[in-house]
Enzyme design. Structure first.
Site, PDB file in Angstrom:
ATOM      1  N   TYR A  48      21.128-108.467  42.330  1.00 50.32           N
ATOM      2  CA  TYR A  48      21.690-109.152  43.776  1.00 50.32           C
ATOM      3  C   TYR A  48      20.523-109.452  44.739  1.00 50.32           C
ATOM      4  CZ  TYR A  48      26.118-107.742  41.849  1.00 50.32           C
ATOM      5  OH  TYR A  48      27.177-107.553  41.076  1.00 50.32           O
ATOM      6  N   HIS A 106      24.109-103.551  33.634  1.00 46.98           N
ATOM      7  CA  HIS A 106      24.766-104.806  33.976  1.00 46.98           C
ATOM      8  C   HIS A 106      25.293-105.777  32.892  1.00 46.98           C
ATOM      9  CE1 HIS A 106      24.612-107.283  37.795  1.00 46.98           C
ATOM     10  NE2 HIS A 106      25.909-107.113  37.355  1.00 46.98           N
TER      11      HIS A 106
END
Length: 295
Positions: A48, A106
């Site tokens: 992010y 992730h």
């Protein structure tokens, strides 16, 4: 706030604030707003590119670190034992903390098992309180739960009324793995906020479709991390503990299930190739950046 006790005894808030797609310019302010509203669980990720801004907000908030449940996620290019370990230590530096409450892998690609072993060791050293996975489908979840030294505490996946993941929930419960929804509203795809069933249920309680969806997740035992950059929406999303859906309401929402992703499939080889190309491109950018610094 309601909490769930993870399979290693760690308590996790059922409602958190996610910073996916929150820009670096807005992230610090948004996290401070979320903490002001009352959120005590913050979810970020290496991919992010806003871990530093999250860390700044946590420091500026003045809230004791032990009162905040902090999650980050390791991105694919940092998989493998050594890379994963180094990347988590770097995330700790960026987040300005000496431990994580939860750290997830992730995506289910590349050297997952080497990376997961690094998380296991970091957990044993006290740098992570709980470890887990993200976007692992049922077979991959059961596989790692069966063979890893430490069973995943959490699997963060796509869950919303159009993709309810009933099979995944059944198997997660069997293995004691907590499911967490990274897109509890499905990002509004398929006209989610305008569905008449959700509007009708919300009208009964004086709640919005968004609040109905969050309440539905929590009553299914699923952790949610809605994202908004507007403090008014953060407050709306936070106010979901003063009503309860009936069995009839839950059945009405169950009927909305399309049993398919609103985004993409991790089993699609074209999508796997896309992830691989992304990793290669980012490696090239990283190598180019290192060369420039050397000059």
């Amino acid at each position: 706030m309601k909490y769930v006790t993870l399979n290693n005894g760690v308590q996790m808030p059922m409602l958190g604030y996610g910073v996916y797609q929150v820009t670096k310019d807005e992230c610090e302010r948004c996290v401070l707003d979320a903490l002001k509203v009352g959120y005590r669980s913050i979810d970020t990720a290496q991919s992010y590119f806003n871990e530093e801004e999250v860390g700044n907000a946590l420091i500026k908030s003045g809230i004791p670190r032990e009162e905040i449940f902090l999650t980050t996620k390791v991105w694919i290019e940092h998989y493998g034992y050594d890379e994963c370990r180094a990347s988590v230590l770097e995330s700790l530096r960026k987040l300005k903390t000496n431990y994580l409450d939860l750290c997830l892998l992730h995506q289910p690609f590349s050297d997952v098992y080497g990376a997961y072993r690094a998380l296991e060791d970091l957990m044993a050293e006290g740098k992570i309180r709980a470890i887990g996975i993200s976007n692992f489908y049922v077979d991959r979840m059961v596989d790692i739960a069966s063979f890893a030294r430490v069973k995943p505490a959490v699997n963060q996946i796509e869950i919303h009324p159009h993709h309810q993941q009933n099979e995944q929930l059944e198997w997660a419960n069997k293995y004691g793995i907590q499911l967490e929804a990274w897109a509890p509203f499905g990002e509004g795809r398929g006209g989610m906020f305008e569905l008449p069933e959700l509007k009708a249920i919300g009208k009964k309680y004086g709640k919005t479709p968004a609040q109905v969806m969050l309440r539905w997740h929590i009553q299914r035992g699923i952790v949610v991390i809605p994202k908004s950059t507007h403090i008014e929406r953060m407050e709306e999303n936070f106010n979901i503990f003063d009503f309860e859906l009936t069995a009839e309401d839950m059945e009405a929402i169950a009927s909305l299930d399309k049993n398919q992703s609103s985004f993409f499939s991790h089993t699609n080889p074209n999508m796997v190739e896309w992830f691989c190309k992304m990793v290669e491109e980012r490696k090239k950018q990283h190598d180019s950046s290192k060369e420039k610094k050397a000059w």
